[in-house]
Scaffold this active site. Sequence first.
Site, mmCIF file in Angstrom:
data_model
loop_
_atom_site.group_PDB
_atom_site.id
_atom_site.type_symbol
_atom_site.label_atom_id
_atom_site.label_comp_id
_atom_site.label_asym_id
_atom_site.label_seq_id
_atom_site.Cartn_x
_atom_site.Cartn_y
_atom_site.Cartn_z
ATOM 1 N N LYS A 292 -7.498 72.063 -32.223
ATOM 2 C CA LYS A 292 -8.427 72.164 -31.270
ATOM 3 C C LYS A 292 -8.825 73.526 -30.996
ATOM 4 C CE LYS A 292 -9.518 69.090 -27.513
ATOM 5 N NZ LYS A 292 -9.306 68.121 -26.430
ATOM 6 N N GLU A 378 -8.241 51.860 -19.422
ATOM 7 C CA GLU A 378 -8.715 51.726 -18.232
ATOM 8 C C GLU A 378 -8.256 50.406 -17.969
ATOM 9 O OE1 GLU A 378 -11.668 55.020 -19.800
ATOM 10 O OE2 GLU A 378 -10.682 52.984 -20.207
ATOM 11 N N ARG A 406 -14.948 50.005 -17.318
ATOM 12 C CA ARG A 406 -14.251 49.326 -18.531
ATOM 13 C C ARG A 406 -13.139 48.520 -18.079
ATOM 14 N NH1 ARG A 406 -13.106 53.786 -23.056
ATOM 15 N NH2 ARG A 406 -14.116 52.343 -24.220
#
Length: 641
Positions: A292, A378, A406
């Site tokens: 990253k 979630e 969600r």
Amino acid sequence: MPHHQEKTGNPAASNRSLLETVDFPQDLRQLPESQLPVLSSELRNFLIKTVSQTGGHLAAGLGVVELTVALHYVFNTPEDRLVWDVGHQAYPHKILTGRREQMARLRQKDGISGFPRREESAYDTFGTGHSSTSIGAALGMAAAAKHNGKRKQIVAVIGDAAIGGGMAFEAMNHAGALDLDLLVVLNDNDMSISAPVGAVRNHLARVLSSKFYTQVREGGKSALSKMPSISELVGRWEEHMKGMVMPGTMFEELGFNYIGPIDGHDLETLVATMKNMKAMHGPRLLHVVTQKGRGYKPAEGDPCVYHGVTPFNLETGKMDKPAASGPTYTQVFGEWLVDLADEDERMAAVTPAMCEGSGMVRFAKAFPERYFDVGIAEQHALTFAAGMACEGIKPVVAIYSTFLQRGYDQLVHDIALQNLDVTFAVDRAGQVGADGATHAGSFDISYARAIPNLVLMAPADENECRKLLQTAYEYEGPALVRYPRGTGPGVAVEKVLETLPLGKGEVRRRGGKVCLLAFGSMLHTALQVAEQLDASVVNMRFIKPLDEALVLQMAESHDLLVTLEENVVMGGAGSAVNEFLARNQHSIRVCNLGLPDHFIEQATPAEQLADAGLDLAGVLRSVTGFMEDQQESRLHTSSLS
């Protein structure tokens, strides 16, 4: 220029860079493979320069430059389908698919989105702003291709955090039971799944994905199928040998042919392995390890900070930060959480992978044993909190409004139905700016208001936010506090753990014939409007339970009620007022102002509110227009009589 790890090439016979010759992937596929590293370096340079000017998501995109180049080089996009998950890393994809010049207006009003959007390009095959959806969508595309008799390559690119979401595993479990061609590329950029990779593993991946190995593997299985004992022995040998050198046994058990991990910055290995896997059939998973922030030293050093950035200095990496007018609502929540934990040992905090975004860093460090980050899951976050509440713990779930959607079934079935004592700190309620419609908290009042047992609150300022959080926590049942992104009107926050009376609003201004009922963030605008119209203003604070006595009092003493909320009008706080007045057969006129019945795309929050008619000018226009229509109607009725 930034400190890059790769050297930029110098394409001969032209003053144009190599990147400038690639407008679409078909141009890319005309290049010799030897030029791909040069193109990747130029692409990385362009990405850094662009995002330094516009802001946006940086570190994830830098990590997938070579992967993006390889995917478009090997696969015939857009005929072959490429689905990105979650979309933060799709900037290099946008640059290579006809939107290089449009990157200057990235995430701005009337510009291109920071996420893949079907309306924006044929290369954006599926809109992704929430995570863990790519495998399910790609599997659906593969099923459709088979049904239509078309041979297409379907590729899903998913991150190592997103693959931990329940939807990803549901889709992989389904894919393993179907005879469909699907390639999942697992972008592992946190080293959270695999150990470091090297030349041996790169070579092994190329061998395992080769046509020769595949033929031997499948042919051997066929030949040994009539000899169960030997077949079982060979199958176990293959599984254990793979398990010794790679972490892919789990994916193999789900029915995927696992290849990797390989170096996601080694273009030669990426292209060769993808070409081999392109010729394979059935569910396949390619595990690539990327860094990253690759190629930009500040982002490599702190990829979390450079995940999402404001415009920054190209040389130093220092970001532009507007002068703070006070603490953000997120910071108010974080401070309250720590103060509460000091006082109440029963409290625990739960978040679905939003520690930094939800303001929980300090709490997580101070109370690690009471901090639970469940990852991008979630639904599990809510049911996990419900289980804690069953055993006398008082969980606080910190979650964005758009992500709470969600976990709606769990909110209804696992928490509210059982009347469990769970507090919800719902951040990013209302418009959120550059992230656009995928991340806007436009619906939480409407979807939460309908649920029995659930208390729903909306603070108007920073101090009220802290007090309503405490009110929600002390309420013995499920309670939700919604607050907007960014700073509030600048009200000083009292460092106390005090509550406000449940279900009670307050009159903030006494005026003439019009009364504005403001819910949450709209109070400041309501007060400005009231000054120009000499109107009354009520800070409602609670959507559920609604302060019915106060609403009735205002209805009896005014000619017009105006409800204001940063939520869709349909089913929102204004609807709650309408329903109450209808039940009481009250005839007062009501004007409901809120978000319209369409998605509002990326812009600044101020521009988004203006588009919705919720800025000062828009509210004034709506209220005066309603008053004029009301007066006209009365005159017409009078003339008829």
